[in-house]
Design a protein around this motif. Structure first.
Motif, PDB file in Angstrom:
ATOM      1  N   TYR A 285      51.798  48.194   3.636  1.00 34.21           N
ATOM      2  CA  TYR A 285      50.489  48.730   4.005  1.00 34.21           C
ATOM      3  C   TYR A 285      49.402  47.794   3.494  1.00 34.21           C
ATOM      4  O   TYR A 285      49.328  47.500   2.306  1.00 34.21           O
ATOM      5  CB  TYR A 285      50.301  50.123   3.412  1.00 34.21           C
ATOM      6  CG  TYR A 285      48.926  50.704   3.642  1.00 34.21           C
ATOM      7  CD1 TYR A 285      48.423  50.871   4.930  1.00 34.21           C
ATOM      8  CD2 TYR A 285      48.127  51.076   2.574  1.00 34.21           C
ATOM      9  CE1 TYR A 285      47.170  51.394   5.139  1.00 34.21           C
ATOM     10  CE2 TYR A 285      46.870  51.602   2.772  1.00 34.21           C
ATOM     11  CZ  TYR A 285      46.400  51.762   4.060  1.00 34.21           C
ATOM     12  OH  TYR A 285      45.150  52.276   4.262  1.00 34.21           O
ATOM     13  N   VAL A 286      48.574  47.330   4.418  1.00 37.61           N
ATOM     14  CA  VAL A 286      47.508  46.382   4.085  1.00 37.61           C
ATOM     15  C   VAL A 286      46.179  47.091   4.321  1.00 37.61           C
ATOM     16  O   VAL A 286      45.701  47.178   5.458  1.00 37.61           O
ATOM     17  CB  VAL A 286      47.605  45.107   4.939  1.00 37.61           C
ATOM     18  CG1 VAL A 286      46.583  44.082   4.472  1.00 37.61           C
ATOM     19  CG2 VAL A 286      49.004  44.520   4.879  1.00 37.61           C
ATOM     20  N   PRO A 287      45.555  47.664   3.293  1.00 43.42           N
ATOM     21  CA  PRO A 287      44.321  48.432   3.500  1.00 43.42           C
ATOM     22  C   PRO A 287      43.101  47.536   3.655  1.00 43.42           C
ATOM     23  O   PRO A 287      43.002  46.474   3.059  1.00 43.42           O
ATOM     24  CB  PRO A 287      44.224  49.277   2.218  1.00 43.42           C
ATOM     25  CG  PRO A 287      44.895  48.429   1.181  1.00 43.42           C
ATOM     26  CD  PRO A 287      45.998  47.665   1.894  1.00 43.42           C
ATOM     27  N   GLY A 288      42.161  48.005   4.492  1.00 47.52           N
ATOM     28  CA  GLY A 288      40.857  47.356   4.596  1.00 47.52           C
ATOM     29  C   GLY A 288      40.865  45.971   5.194  1.00 47.52           C
ATOM     30  O   GLY A 288      39.978  45.179   4.892  1.00 47.52           O
ATOM     31  N   MET A 294      44.662  40.517   9.656  1.00 48.38           N
ATOM     32  CA  MET A 294      46.045  40.951   9.881  1.00 48.38           C
ATOM     33  C   MET A 294      46.843  39.871  10.607  1.00 48.38           C
ATOM     34  O   MET A 294      48.000  39.589  10.267  1.00 48.38           O
ATOM     35  CB  MET A 294      46.052  42.253  10.673  1.00 48.38           C
ATOM     36  CG  MET A 294      45.493  43.460   9.928  1.00 48.38           C
ATOM     37  SD  MET A 294      46.609  44.095   8.683  1.00 48.38           S
ATOM     38  CE  MET A 294      47.913  44.735   9.718  1.00 48.38           C
ATOM     39  N   ASP A 295      46.231  39.252  11.618  1.00 52.36           N
ATOM     40  CA  ASP A 295      46.916  38.163  12.333  1.00 52.36           C
ATOM     41  C   ASP A 295      47.181  36.978  11.406  1.00 52.36           C
ATOM     42  O   ASP A 295      48.242  36.339  11.490  1.00 52.36           O
ATOM     43  CB  ASP A 295      46.074  37.716  13.529  1.00 52.36           C
ATOM     44  CG  ASP A 295      46.030  38.773  14.618  1.00 52.36           C
ATOM     45  OD1 ASP A 295      46.978  39.580  14.690  1.00 52.36           O
ATOM     46  OD2 ASP A 295      45.049  38.804  15.383  1.00 52.36           O
ATOM     47  N   SER A 296      46.237  36.687  10.521  1.00 52.07           N
ATOM     48  CA  SER A 296      46.442  35.568   9.592  1.00 52.07           C
ATOM     49  C   SER A 296      47.603  35.842   8.644  1.00 52.07           C
ATOM     50  O   SER A 296      48.434  34.954   8.384  1.00 52.07           O
ATOM     51  CB  SER A 296      45.157  35.318   8.800  1.00 52.07           C
ATOM     52  OG  SER A 296      44.084  34.979   9.665  1.00 52.07           O
ATOM     53  N   GLN A 309      61.562  38.545  12.469  1.00 52.09           N
ATOM     54  CA  GLN A 309      61.468  39.955  12.839  1.00 52.09           C
ATOM     55  C   GLN A 309      60.293  40.577  12.083  1.00 52.09           C
ATOM     56  O   GLN A 309      60.438  41.109  10.993  1.00 52.09           O
ATOM     57  CB  GLN A 309      62.771  40.681  12.522  1.00 52.09           C
ATOM     58  CG  GLN A 309      63.945  40.143  13.336  1.00 52.09           C
ATOM     59  CD  GLN A 309      65.257  40.784  12.950  1.00 52.09           C
ATOM     60  OE1 GLN A 309      65.417  41.224  11.833  1.00 52.09           O
ATOM     61  NE2 GLN A 309      66.190  40.824  13.890  1.00 52.09           N
ATOM     62  N   LEU A 310      59.120  40.469  12.689  1.00 47.12           N
ATOM     63  CA  LEU A 310      57.876  40.935  12.087  1.00 47.12           C
ATOM     64  C   LEU A 310      57.019  41.588  13.158  1.00 47.12           C
ATOM     65  O   LEU A 310      56.867  41.050  14.258  1.00 47.12           O
ATOM     66  CB  LEU A 310      57.117  39.774  11.433  1.00 47.12           C
ATOM     67  CG  LEU A 310      55.689  40.071  10.953  1.00 47.12           C
ATOM     68  CD1 LEU A 310      55.699  41.078   9.815  1.00 47.12           C
ATOM     69  CD2 LEU A 310      54.985  38.789  10.546  1.00 47.12           C
ATOM     70  N   THR A 311      56.473  42.753  12.841  1.00 47.01           N
ATOM     71  CA  THR A 311      55.566  43.474  13.729  1.00 47.01           C
ATOM     72  C   THR A 311      54.271  43.748  12.982  1.00 47.01           C
ATOM     73  O   THR A 311      54.295  44.314  11.881  1.00 47.01           O
ATOM     74  CB  THR A 311      56.182  44.800  14.210  1.00 47.01           C
ATOM     75  OG1 THR A 311      57.400  44.527  14.899  1.00 47.01           O
ATOM     76  CG2 THR A 311      55.227  45.523  15.143  1.00 47.01           C
ATOM     77  N   VAL A 312      53.157  43.332  13.571  1.00 45.19           N
ATOM     78  CA  VAL A 312      51.835  43.546  12.987  1.00 45.19           C
ATOM     79  C   VAL A 312      51.189  44.727  13.701  1.00 45.19           C
ATOM     80  O   VAL A 312      50.883  44.650  14.895  1.00 45.19           O
ATOM     81  CB  VAL A 312      50.954  42.290  13.109  1.00 45.19           C
ATOM     82  CG1 VAL A 312      49.573  42.542  12.495  1.00 45.19           C
ATOM     83  CG2 VAL A 312      51.628  41.101  12.436  1.00 45.19           C
ATOM     84  N   GLU A 313      51.021  45.847  12.994  1.00 46.07           N
ATOM     85  CA  GLU A 313      50.388  47.043  13.550  1.00 46.07           C
ATOM     86  C   GLU A 313      48.929  47.065  13.089  1.00 46.07           C
ATOM     87  O   GLU A 313      48.613  47.497  11.990  1.00 46.07           O
ATOM     88  CB  GLU A 313      51.131  48.290  13.082  1.00 46.07           C
ATOM     89  CG  GLU A 313      52.587  48.343  13.537  1.00 46.07           C
ATOM     90  CD  GLU A 313      53.312  49.565  13.028  1.00 46.07           C
ATOM     91  OE1 GLU A 313      52.710  50.307  12.220  1.00 46.07           O
ATOM     92  OE2 GLU A 313      54.462  49.794  13.430  1.00 46.07           O
ATOM     93  N   LYS A 314      48.054  46.604  13.978  1.00 44.98           N
ATOM     94  CA  LYS A 314      46.647  46.452  13.603  1.00 44.98           C
ATOM     95  C   LYS A 314      45.948  47.802  13.478  1.00 44.98           C
ATOM     96  O   LYS A 314      45.076  47.979  12.625  1.00 44.98           O
ATOM     97  CB  LYS A 314      45.922  45.580  14.630  1.00 44.98           C
ATOM     98  CG  LYS A 314      46.488  44.180  14.757  1.00 44.98           C
ATOM     99  CD  LYS A 314      45.740  43.377  15.801  1.00 44.98           C
ATOM    100  CE  LYS A 314      46.341  41.994  15.962  1.00 44.98           C
ATOM    101  NZ  LYS A 314      45.637  41.203  17.004  1.00 44.98           N
ATOM    102  N   ASN A 315      46.296  48.752  14.336  1.00 47.58           N
ATOM    103  CA  ASN A 315      45.593  50.036  14.305  1.00 47.58           C
ATOM    104  C   ASN A 315      45.853  50.793  13.009  1.00 47.58           C
ATOM    105  O   ASN A 315      44.948  51.396  12.432  1.00 47.58           O
ATOM    106  CB  ASN A 315      46.013  50.884  15.503  1.00 47.58           C
ATOM    107  CG  ASN A 315      45.590  50.264  16.825  1.00 47.58           C
ATOM    108  OD1 ASN A 315      44.585  49.553  16.887  1.00 47.58           O
ATOM    109  ND2 ASN A 315      46.334  50.525  17.881  1.00 47.58           N
ATOM    110  N   SER A 316      47.100  50.775  12.546  1.00 53.78           N
ATOM    111  CA  SER A 316      47.448  51.500  11.318  1.00 53.78           C
ATOM    112  C   SER A 316      47.388  50.623  10.074  1.00 53.78           C
ATOM    113  O   SER A 316      47.523  51.128   8.963  1.00 53.78           O
ATOM    114  CB  SER A 316      48.852  52.101  11.446  1.00 53.78           C
ATOM    115  OG  SER A 316      49.817  51.089  11.711  1.00 53.78           O
ATOM    116  N   GLY A 317      47.206  49.315  10.232  1.00 55.89           N
ATOM    117  CA  GLY A 317      47.135  48.417   9.082  1.00 55.89           C
ATOM    118  C   GLY A 317      48.453  48.222   8.374  1.00 55.89           C
ATOM    119  O   GLY A 317      48.488  48.165   7.141  1.00 55.89           O
ATOM    120  N   ASN A 318      49.550  48.116   9.132  1.00 52.46           N
ATOM    121  CA  ASN A 318      50.878  47.975   8.549  1.00 52.46           C
ATOM    122  C   ASN A 318      51.531  46.677   9.013  1.00 52.46           C
ATOM    123  O   ASN A 318      51.270  46.194  10.128  1.00 52.46           O
ATOM    124  CB  ASN A 318      51.779  49.146   8.941  1.00 52.46           C
ATOM    125  CG  ASN A 318      51.296  50.461   8.343  1.00 52.46           C
ATOM    126  OD1 ASN A 318      50.696  50.466   7.278  1.00 52.46           O
ATOM    127  ND2 ASN A 318      51.549  51.558   9.030  1.00 52.46           N
TER     128      ASN A 318
END
Length: 656
Positions: A285-288, A294-296, A309-318
């Motif tokens: 979880y990456v807050p704020g 997030m892309d960086s 195997q990596l998924t960046v969930e921008k809406n939830s910050g995960n």
């Protein structure tokens, strides 16, 4: 004053019923786990003479109690019954014990206290059994210790003090909802011995690896990809954590644990790691963080640690990733360093808008026009225009009958019945008789000395908190709609062009008329009028703050081109460096206008020194200024280090 007996009897009846229900539940529990109470048996089998003697002994005690004491005991007994109905065993026992102390002669109070105490101990034993079944051993031991402290001699507690007996006494089939479901197992951890070993080996790689691992109590199996090349391995007084990594690096291999005392060794290639190496899944979880941040972070994980195997969930910050355990540890350390070492700045913006208007009017105003008229002609005109008034005045004797026209006109003007410039604007007469002439002016002489000044000030105080190197945007103003284009639908004008054309016998003009009238649809673009300030703070190692400022002021010019308004645009771009709490000031002059007007005699009014006496001078000065005060404050500063701690990672080598 006596209290009525009926409410007291009904209260005792309700209390007796509650105690009977509690006694029934306790009896049921006692049947499921019988407990011997040797002290209670003799009391039930004693002869009646003994019971009568006990009654005789207790009777004097009850007679010695006061009425208020009995009342307090009964109230405590009723309160304990209510608490027992609410399953508050500790409170019920406390109230029953209080009632028994106040009235020792009432056996119901003593029995109720004993039953509540036994129920409380039994409830603690049941809770301990449930906690032990759910794997909560510490909680179960604490509950049993509390039950043992309440009743050390209780046989039910003694049977369950032993952990093994406690598991046999509690049957989970009675309460199937207490069964715990399956749990995910953690990664396999090797358990080599901690002794120091020395090696002086020279043989093929598999033999050397087998002997080294065996010396630490680990059994090794080899994949077919491991070669039998000769290897010389010499180390003295090393532990497992030092010897095995060096050995695997010399073999260009990696080890995968099979259980606590065995591993499998394979050649270190991306294919073998993908095939054999166990991977773990983790959600970070990456807050704020913004979408760009997030892309960086995702790019860092993919490129530095080669996590595919990596998924960046921008809406939830995960960040959801799957990788080996060592790689996950390195990723977590890196992310913690990147997120914790971010500076944060609060920017305080104060906006002052100052509008000043000054008007001055100094000087004298002399008559600028002079006229000459014939007094006799003006008087004759007044008399002719007011003949009826003249006849009435002569008839009433107000004016002599033989008076001249000048006398009659002056009498009418003096009475207020007639208004004329003959007197109001006349400044002098010259001549005589019929040739008497009058001199008039358009206005009287005047002297002006006036000053009018007004100041208008506006203040806006804005605060925003941003991370280091992020853009803070301030906007003050309005959004003005501008029509950039128009779209017209319909067929206006096409009917005349299709005159005489028929479609299946129907005139084309009639078909076009059925489509309706044309509609004009504008295309609107909104422009931000007012002030727009963008600030990007950067916290330096020294503690100074460098701000990139981009100031834009946009307003309407008042003119238009092709019905599109023309905009005035002023821009200021700069970079300033200030210390923490220091203010950077920006000043801009928005508008400035001056106007002056002179009204007086030509020639004389233009000469220096004569303008104040012979001319009226009016001057006006309008200014509009904007002052911006930008003050950054460091809220959180990153660590004052040049580099983060080094993190060892072991990535597979590229296959040849």
């Amino acid at each position: 004053m006596k209290l009525p007996a009926q409410p007291r009897v009904s209260a005792l009846t309700r209390c007796t019923a509650a105690l009977a229900l509690a006694g029934f539940s306790m009896t049921t529990l006692a049947q499921s786990a019988p407990v011997q109470t040797p002290a209670a048996q003799p009391s039930q089998n004693q002869p009646s003479s003994q019971s009568s003697s006990d009654t005789a002994k207790t009777k004097p005690i009850s007679e010695t109690l006061s009425r208020s004491q009995r009342q307090q005991a009964e109230d405590a007994y009723l309160a304990g019954a209510r608490l027992l109905d609410r399953k508050d065993l500790e409170g019920a026992e406390e109230q029953f014990t209080k009632a028994a102390k106040l009235n020792p002669g009432n056996h119901d109070y003593t029995q109720a206290a004993a039953l509540a105490h036994q129920e409380r101990v039994t409830d603690l034993v049941q809770q301990a059994g449930k906690a032990r079944l759910l794997g909560q051993k510490e909680k179960a031991n604490a509950l049993l210790a509390q039950a043992h402290q309440l009743d050390p001699e209780n046989a039910l507690v003694q049977e369950r003090i032993n952990e093994g007996a406690l598991a046999r006494a509690f049957r989970p089939e009675i309460e199937p909802w207490l069964r715990s479901g399956p749990e995910l197992a953690g990664p396999i951890e090797l358990q080599p011995n901690k002794s120091l070993q020395s090696f002086h080996l020279r043989s093929n790689a598999q033999d050397v690896a087998g002997k080294v691992l065996q010396s630490y109590g680990i059994r090794a199996t080899f994949d077919d990809s491991v070669t039998h090349d000769d290897l010389r391995f010499v180390l003295d007084d090393v532990a497992y954590a030092q010897a095995v990594p060096i050995l695997l690096q010399m073999m260009h291999a990696f080890a995968v644990p099979l259980d606590a005392t065995s591993v499998m060794i394979a050649n270190d290639t991306p294919e073998n790691r993908q095939r054999y190496e166990r991977q773990l899944e983790e959600t970070v979880y990456v807050p704020g963080m913004s979408n760009e941040a997030m892309d960086s972070l995702g790019n860092v994980i993919r490129q530095v640690f080669e996590v595919k195997q990596l998924t960046v969930e921008k809406n939830s910050g995960n960040l959801v990733l799957r990788a080996p355990e060592d790689t996950l540890k390195a990723v977590n350390l890196t992310l913690a360093d990147l997120m914790d070492d971010t500076s944060e700045v609060m920017i305080d913006l104060r906006l002052y808008a100052v509008d000043t208007t000054r008007q001055r009017n100094i000087g004298g105003q002399t008559p600028q026009q002079i006229g000459i008229f014939s007094v006799a002609s003006e008087a004759q005109q007044i008399v002719n225009q007011n003949r009826d008034l003249v006849d009435q005045a002569i008839a009433q004797g107000l004016v002599p009958a033989n008076a001249s026209n000048v006398t009659i006109a002056l009498a009418l003007i003096a009475s207020g019945l007639v208004q004329s410039t003959l007197v109001s604007n006349t400044i002098g007469l010259f001549g005589g008789g019929l040739t008497t002439m009058g001199v008039t002016e358009n206005q009287g002489a005047s002297f002006h000395l006036a000053l009018n000044s007004s100041d208008t000030r506006g203040l806006d105080d804005i605060q925003v908190r941003v991370n280091d190197r992020e853009t803070a945007t301030f906007r003050i103003g309005t959004r003005y709609p501008i029509t950039t284009a128009t779209y017209t639908n319909g067929v206006a004008g096409a009917a005349s062009a299709l005159a005489g054309v028929n479609v299946n016998g129907v005139p084309a003009s009639k078909l076009l008329a059925q489509l309706g009238t044309q509609v004009t649809i504008p295309q609107i673009q909104y422009e931000d009028l007012g002030l727009t300030l963008k600030a990007v703070p950067t916290v330096q190692k020294s503690g100074d703050i460098t701000m990139q400022l981009d100031l834009k002021i946009e307003s309407l010019a008042g003119s238009s081109s092709n019905n599109i308004p023309v905009l005035n645009n002023r821009a200021f771009v700069s970079t300033v460096t200030v210390t923490d709490g220091q203010t950077a000031m920006l000043v801009s002059s928005l508008t400035r206008s001056e106007s002056a007007a002179i009204s007086g005699l030509p020639g004389l009014g233009e000469l220096p020194g004569f303008q104040t006496a012979t001319a009226d001078k009016a001057a006006e000065k309008d200014t509009s200024e904007l002052i911006l005060l930008v003050t950054p404050h460091i809220v959180r500063k990153r660590r004052d280090v040049l580099a983060s701690p080094r993190i060892p990672i072991n990535l597979p080598s590229d296959s040849d």
